[in-house]
Design an enzyme around this catalytic site. Structure first.
Site, mmCIF file in Angstrom:
data_model
loop_
_atom_site.group_PDB
_atom_site.id
_atom_site.type_symbol
_atom_site.label_atom_id
_atom_site.label_comp_id
_atom_site.label_asym_id
_atom_site.label_seq_id
_atom_site.Cartn_x
_atom_site.Cartn_y
_atom_site.Cartn_z
ATOM 1 N N LYS A 1 -4.374 5.896 8.676
ATOM 2 C CA LYS A 1 -5.147 6.303 7.492
ATOM 3 C C LYS A 1 -5.773 7.658 7.788
ATOM 4 C CE LYS A 1 -9.042 4.593 4.666
ATOM 5 N NZ LYS A 1 -8.620 4.713 3.280
ATOM 6 N N SER B 1 -12.724 -2.670 0.168
ATOM 7 C CA SER B 1 -13.093 -2.114 1.475
ATOM 8 C C SER B 1 -14.560 -1.709 1.427
ATOM 9 C CB SER B 1 -12.270 -0.859 1.776
ATOM 10 O OG SER B 1 -10.916 -1.182 1.847
ATOM 11 N N ARG C 1 0.857 -1.193 0.000
ATOM 12 C CA ARG C 1 0.000 0.000 0.000
ATOM 13 C C ARG C 1 0.893 1.243 0.000
ATOM 14 N NH1 ARG C 1 -2.568 3.378 3.777
ATOM 15 N NH2 ARG C 1 -4.671 4.015 3.178
HETATM 16 N N1 3NM Z 1 -7.974 1.096 5.998
HETATM 17 P P1 3NM Z 1 -3.527 0.223 11.526
HETATM 18 S S1 3NM Z 1 -8.056 1.586 8.473
HETATM 19 C C1 3NM Z 1 -5.559 1.033 5.446
HETATM 20 O O1 3NM Z 1 -10.992 1.517 7.832
HETATM 21 C C2 3NM Z 1 -6.667 1.195 6.394
HETATM 22 O O2 3NM Z 1 -10.747 0.937 5.755
HETATM 23 C C3 3NM Z 1 -8.833 1.286 7.000
HETATM 24 O O3 3NM Z 1 -3.749 0.541 9.983
HETATM 25 C C4 3NM Z 1 -10.302 1.253 6.851
HETATM 26 O O4 3NM Z 1 -3.455 -1.255 11.648
HETATM 27 C C5 3NM Z 1 -6.548 1.443 7.746
HETATM 28 O O5 3NM Z 1 -2.193 0.875 11.813
HETATM 29 C C6 3NM Z 1 -5.266 1.577 8.504
HETATM 30 O O6 3NM Z 1 -4.634 0.868 12.291
HETATM 31 C C7 3NM Z 1 -4.966 0.359 9.322
#
Ligand code: 3NM
Length: 215
Positions: A139, A110, A38
């Site tokens: 994010k 997603s 990503r």
């Molecule tokens: N997508 P971490 S949250 C890439 O809610 C991504 O769709 C999300 O990273 C969504 O594990 C997210 O550090 C980040 O929280 C996830």
């Protein structure tokens, strides 16, 4: 690509770690089962640098027999022969991605509602990502924290559809994600920002093995 194990799905780009390739190798040693490249955000790599970094990640994943999925960049995924593409609702249309990469590859989407999950299935998605389950620092444009309610709804309506929970997931808070019906957990920071990514991945894998429903 059938029978992909989404149980411990690591996501990373060059901005998520100071030495991302060594983090990825540690994560692979620790037992991640799937990887998403990503490369997003203001300081993300582009063009030849992005491709070279992607290929380095892909080589490592191949060495460990772990599927290598590219976030959003359909052309890059085709160019380097990635195992699949993951798209968000604001990215390339999932049906278009399926058409371009073919039936054998993995398409992930997603989703933030039952309707989006239905549309993802209709577009040919192999799995959906649902989040953010918890507060995330990874994010910028993440939606409000959603907990596990949608995971539960989607897993009840579509029991065959693999679901990965995402957002702020750690070894200590992963249990409810699996209990809600997720097949796996998607992780950036609790592996990429860990002092020892291999141990962090091992702990997450242990938790995932403990709670993931045998299917
Ligand atoms: N997508 P971490 S949250 C890439 O809610 C991504 O769709 C999300 O990273 C969504 O594990 C997210 O550090 C980040 O929280 C996830």
């Amino acid at each position: 690509m059938k029978n992909v194990d989404y149980k411990l799905y690591f996501i990373m780009g060059s901005i998520n770690a100071t030495d991302p390739l060594s983090v990825l190798e540690d994560a692979l040693k620790g037992g991640i089962t799937c990887f998403q490249f990503r490369e997003k955000g203001p300081n993300a790599l582009a063009r030849t640098e992005k491709k070279a970094f992607a290929q380095s990640c892909q080589r490592l994943c191949k060495q460990y027999g772990v599927p290598f999925i590219v976030n959003d960049d359909v052309d890059l995924s085709i160019e380097i022969g990635a195992d699949g593409v993951h798209v968000g609702q604001d990215d390339t249309d999932a049906a278009f991605v399926r058409e371009k990469i073919g039936a054998d590859k993995i398409v992930g989407v997603s989703v933030h509602s039952v309707d989006e999950a239905k549309a993802a299935i209709a577009a040919g998605a192999n799995y959906v990502g649902i989040g953010p389950v918890y507060e995330t620092v990874s994010k910028d444009d993440a939606k409000p924290v959603a907990g596990t309610v949608l995971i539960e709804k989607v897993s009840t309506l579509f029991p065959e559809l693999p679901i990965v929970g995402i957002g702020g997931i750690t070894a200590t808070n992963a249990e409810p994600v699996f209990k809600a019906g997720a097949h796996g957990i998607s992780i950036i920071s609790s592996i990429a920002s860990a002092e020892n990514p291999e141990i962090a991945a091992k702990q997450l894998k242990h938790t995932a093995n403990q709670w993931a429903v045998k299917r």
